[in-house]
Motif scaffolding. Sequence first.
Motif, PDB file in Angstrom:
ATOM      1  N   ARG A   1      -6.230   0.099   4.937  1.00  0.00           N
ATOM      2  CA  ARG A   1      -5.473   0.192   6.186  1.00  0.00           C
ATOM      3  C   ARG A   1      -6.414   0.344   7.388  1.00  0.00           C
ATOM      4  N   GLY A   2      -7.653   0.720   7.109  1.00  0.00           N
ATOM      5  CA  GLY A   2      -8.582   0.991   8.199  1.00  0.00           C
ATOM      6  C   GLY A   2      -8.575   2.443   8.626  1.00  0.00           C
ATOM      7  N   ASN A   3      -7.869   3.302   7.870  1.00  0.00           N
ATOM      8  CA  ASN A   3      -7.835   4.741   8.160  1.00  0.00           C
ATOM      9  C   ASN A   3      -9.063   5.403   7.516  1.00  0.00           C
ATOM     10  N   TYR A   4     -10.205   5.177   8.101  1.00  0.00           N
ATOM     11  CA  TYR A   4     -11.461   5.616   7.496  1.00  0.00           C
ATOM     12  C   TYR A   4     -11.610   7.131   7.469  1.00  0.00           C
ATOM     13  N   ASP A   5     -11.060   7.810   8.483  1.00  0.00           N
ATOM     14  CA  ASP A   5     -11.170   9.269   8.517  1.00  0.00           C
ATOM     15  C   ASP A   5     -10.432   9.897   7.336  1.00  0.00           C
ATOM     16  N   LYS A   6      -9.271   9.306   6.989  1.00  0.00           N
ATOM     17  CA  LYS A   6      -8.519   9.813   5.834  1.00  0.00           C
ATOM     18  C   LYS A   6      -9.157   9.349   4.535  1.00  0.00           C
TER      19      LYS A   6
ATOM     20  N   LEU B   1       0.806  -1.213   0.000  1.00  0.00           N
ATOM     21  CA  LEU B   1       0.000   0.000   0.000  1.00  0.00           C
ATOM     22  C   LEU B   1       0.843   1.269   0.000  1.00  0.00           C
ATOM     23  N   ASP B   2       1.965   1.254   0.727  1.00  0.00           N
ATOM     24  CA  ASP B   2       2.823   2.442   0.749  1.00  0.00           C
ATOM     25  C   ASP B   2       3.377   2.747  -0.644  1.00  0.00           C
ATOM     26  N   SER B   3       3.802   1.686  -1.347  1.00  0.00           N
ATOM     27  CA  SER B   3       4.311   1.877  -2.714  1.00  0.00           C
ATOM     28  C   SER B   3       3.208   2.377  -3.634  1.00  0.00           C
ATOM     29  N   ALA B   4       1.993   1.880  -3.412  1.00  0.00           N
ATOM     30  CA  ALA B   4       0.864   2.351  -4.216  1.00  0.00           C
ATOM     31  C   ALA B   4       0.627   3.837  -3.990  1.00  0.00           C
ATOM     32  N   ASP B   5       0.709   4.279  -2.708  1.00  0.00           N
ATOM     33  CA  ASP B   5       0.494   5.695  -2.387  1.00  0.00           C
ATOM     34  C   ASP B   5       1.499   6.591  -3.107  1.00  0.00           C
ATOM     35  N   VAL B   6       2.751   6.096  -3.251  1.00  0.00           N
ATOM     36  CA  VAL B   6       3.793   6.895  -3.926  1.00  0.00           C
ATOM     37  C   VAL B   6       3.338   7.256  -5.337  1.00  0.00           C
ATOM     38  N   TYR B   7       2.798   6.290  -6.053  1.00  0.00           N
ATOM     39  CA  TYR B   7       2.409   6.541  -7.447  1.00  0.00           C
ATOM     40  C   TYR B   7       1.111   7.343  -7.536  1.00  0.00           C
ATOM     41  N   PHE B   8       0.185   7.154  -6.603  1.00  0.00           N
ATOM     42  CA  PHE B   8      -1.025   7.976  -6.612  1.00  0.00           C
ATOM     43  C   PHE B   8      -0.680   9.436  -6.310  1.00  0.00           C
ATOM     44  N   GLU B   9       0.283   9.646  -5.389  1.00  0.00           N
ATOM     45  CA  GLU B   9       0.731  11.010  -5.081  1.00  0.00           C
ATOM     46  C   GLU B   9       1.434  11.626  -6.301  1.00  0.00           C
ATOM     47  N   ARG B  10       2.171  10.805  -7.047  1.00  0.00           N
ATOM     48  CA  ARG B  10       2.857  11.323  -8.243  1.00  0.00           C
ATOM     49  C   ARG B  10       1.852  11.779  -9.291  1.00  0.00           C
ATOM     50  N   ILE B  11       0.712  11.113  -9.348  1.00  0.00           N
ATOM     51  CA  ILE B  11      -0.336  11.539 -10.287  1.00  0.00           C
ATOM     52  C   ILE B  11      -0.840  12.925  -9.913  1.00  0.00           C
ATOM     53  N   LEU B  12      -1.051  13.150  -8.616  1.00  0.00           N
ATOM     54  CA  LEU B  12      -1.506  14.469  -8.159  1.00  0.00           C
ATOM     55  C   LEU B  12      -0.501  15.556  -8.519  1.00  0.00           C
ATOM     56  N   ALA B  13       0.775  15.191  -8.491  1.00  0.00           N
ATOM     57  CA  ALA B  13       1.816  16.181  -8.800  1.00  0.00           C
ATOM     58  C   ALA B  13       1.960  16.388 -10.308  1.00  0.00           C
ATOM     59  N   ASN B  14       1.393  15.494 -11.111  1.00  0.00           N
ATOM     60  CA  ASN B  14       1.587  15.556 -12.561  1.00  0.00           C
ATOM     61  C   ASN B  14       0.372  16.124 -13.297  1.00  0.00           C
ATOM     62  N   VAL B  15      -0.702  16.439 -12.582  1.00  0.00           N
ATOM     63  CA  VAL B  15      -1.905  16.909 -13.262  1.00  0.00           C
ATOM     64  C   VAL B  15      -1.719  18.332 -13.743  1.00  0.00           C
TER      65      VAL B  15
ATOM     66  N   MET C   1     -17.435   3.747   0.562  1.00  0.00           N
ATOM     67  CA  MET C   1     -17.990   4.699   1.533  1.00  0.00           C
ATOM     68  C   MET C   1     -19.115   4.056   2.341  1.00  0.00           C
ATOM     69  N   SER C   2     -20.000   3.299   1.648  1.00  0.00           N
ATOM     70  CA  SER C   2     -21.112   2.666   2.377  1.00  0.00           C
ATOM     71  C   SER C   2     -20.584   1.657   3.378  1.00  0.00           C
ATOM     72  N   ASP C   3     -19.500   0.982   3.064  1.00  0.00           N
ATOM     73  CA  ASP C   3     -18.916   0.014   3.994  1.00  0.00           C
ATOM     74  C   ASP C   3     -18.292   0.737   5.189  1.00  0.00           C
ATOM     75  N   ILE C   4     -17.650   1.893   4.912  1.00  0.00           N
ATOM     76  CA  ILE C   4     -17.069   2.679   6.011  1.00  0.00           C
ATOM     77  C   ILE C   4     -18.175   3.154   6.962  1.00  0.00           C
ATOM     78  N   TYR C   5     -19.268   3.647   6.358  1.00  0.00           N
ATOM     79  CA  TYR C   5     -20.391   4.080   7.201  1.00  0.00           C
ATOM     80  C   TYR C   5     -20.891   2.928   8.067  1.00  0.00           C
ATOM     81  N   PHE C   6     -20.972   1.747   7.491  1.00  0.00           N
ATOM     82  CA  PHE C   6     -21.443   0.599   8.260  1.00  0.00           C
ATOM     83  C   PHE C   6     -20.464   0.246   9.368  1.00  0.00           C
ATOM     84  N   ARG C   7     -19.172   0.250   9.021  1.00  0.00           N
ATOM     85  CA  ARG C   7     -18.157  -0.114  10.011  1.00  0.00           C
ATOM     86  C   ARG C   7     -18.082   0.916  11.144  1.00  0.00           C
ATOM     87  N   THR C   8     -18.428   2.164  10.818  1.00  0.00           N
ATOM     88  CA  THR C   8     -18.398   3.205  11.856  1.00  0.00           C
ATOM     89  C   THR C   8     -19.788   3.400  12.489  1.00  0.00           C
ATOM     90  N   ASN C   9     -20.658   2.410  12.271  1.00  0.00           N
ATOM     91  CA  ASN C   9     -21.976   2.348  12.923  1.00  0.00           C
ATOM     92  C   ASN C   9     -22.875   3.507  12.515  1.00  0.00           C
TER      93      ASN C   9
END
Length: 572
Positions: free
Chosen positions: A257-262, A220-234, A290-298
Amino acid sequence: MKDLLPNRFIILLSLLTLIYWQASAQFEHIINKTHAERYTVIRQFIGLHLNTADTIESFKSIQKLREVAIKAKDEDLILESDLLLMLQKSQIRKESPRTLIHGIREVIKKGEDANNLQIQIRARMLLRHLYWYQTKNYELAFEQYLKIYPLLKKTTGKEFPEKAYTLTQIGEAYYFFADFRNAVRFCREALTVEVIEDHRGVHNTAMNTIGLCFVKQGRLDSADVYFERILANVGINDYAVWKGIAQGGLGLTNYLRGNYDKAMPLLKSNVDQALIIGDPDQAAKSLTLMSDIYFRTNRISMAAETMVRARESVRRSGLLKPLEQLYQIFGKVYATQGNLLLTNAYLDSANHIKDQLANEFNSIQMLRATEKAQLQSHRAALERVAAEKQIKTLERNILLILMVLLIVVLFYFYKTHYYKVREKQRIINDQLIKAEQELTFSTLQLEEFRRSISEKNLLVEELSARYGINVSEETRQELQKSTILTDEQWEYFRGLFEKIHSGYLHRLREKLPGLTPAETRFMALAKLNLTYKEMASTLGISVQSVRVIRHRIRKKLNIPEEADLNTVVETI
């Protein structure tokens, strides 16, 4: 009336010339240009004439382009028109795959003959598209990729603006079959290729595919690197699209990761952008998360509301994959509401979709494996045929070599025999020439001998007749002695005689074995046609003694007196 006809003809000719001039002017700025120099114009041409349902007009436009290219002797542009015609047949006329495959292969062959890399690559990409989407023969599609890649290595992004896009397409094909290692490999190579402004988004596509590959691998960390690079390349024009895609990717990694707030604001942003650009696929995926996050966060009510929106987006997208997770959420929400009937129904549907997707993926994988096996079998058969052909060719070559060697050996023996025969004949000829020369010489010597005897006898007779008694007996005897053959002279005479009259004396001894030496000499001198006087002088005897010898020989041969002895001499 007669005057009007030429005028109408001139007007018609002028109109045709004007139309042709306009067509030529339309393409004048791309004649004899490189592919990179006319790339944008060709894209505009495709967008204008090939993204239409008007088959006739699109065909006419391509024909005009071809005519201009032929007149300008622009071979590259002629091939371009051939490729565009195949694209038109594929997209507009919807010809049969078999016909299209044959036509595209002809364009590829022309590109190979002209050593035109860009035509070869683009034609093979069109063939790949045909295999992938129409015949569903994925392995043949991958075979085209394998043939395209070495061609891509020979060119650059400046020479071939589609290079990065083509590499990305190869990477996405491997991602589709869950071959994440190769997918990352080709997409990373695409990132090293320089792109024009219009293709800047290709790098974002490559980075997004790499990011998704890392998500599938749990990196996941390696995936984030490339998604962040896309944001920098737009950029300004594509900011909203790629910003939403990148935020959706980052939202996914945070969700995992379970970081639902982010994750929640990122997913919301992705849904908003997806709805703006009309992309229900992205909206369906993010709304499901999103619907799954809402369910998991009750937050059950929010989950229920969001899952309904997600189902609508799924319906619009036509995708099955989001339904697997979405139906699980439906089941969970209804379970909290105590509706066990709907809970079981949605959970069963989720499992059914899961099995269906797994079966479809396994079928596709099996299909590709079968195609690969068939392709390998076909290649093995071709290799076997090629090997057999090679063996036959080798056997034929060996046979030809043996035949050539046999011809060489036969020619060698023939030449050797010929030279031996010629040498033998030369020796025989030399011997014959030598024998002829010796015979001629011996004949001359013998004739000289006979002439000398005759001259000496005449000299003695002349002296005796002229001077009578004045010639002393001693002088006459000395002259006569000079004509008498000594034993040594006889041997020399005999040698000359044998050379001229070969075997005569031998035959004489066989016929008359009792001949005396004097009789033998008589017969030899008779063979030379000497007179009795010359014989007498030569033998040192009197003429009467010569007659006596002749008489004895007649008796031995039983020849009557009236018969000619010379006839007998000649017959021996």
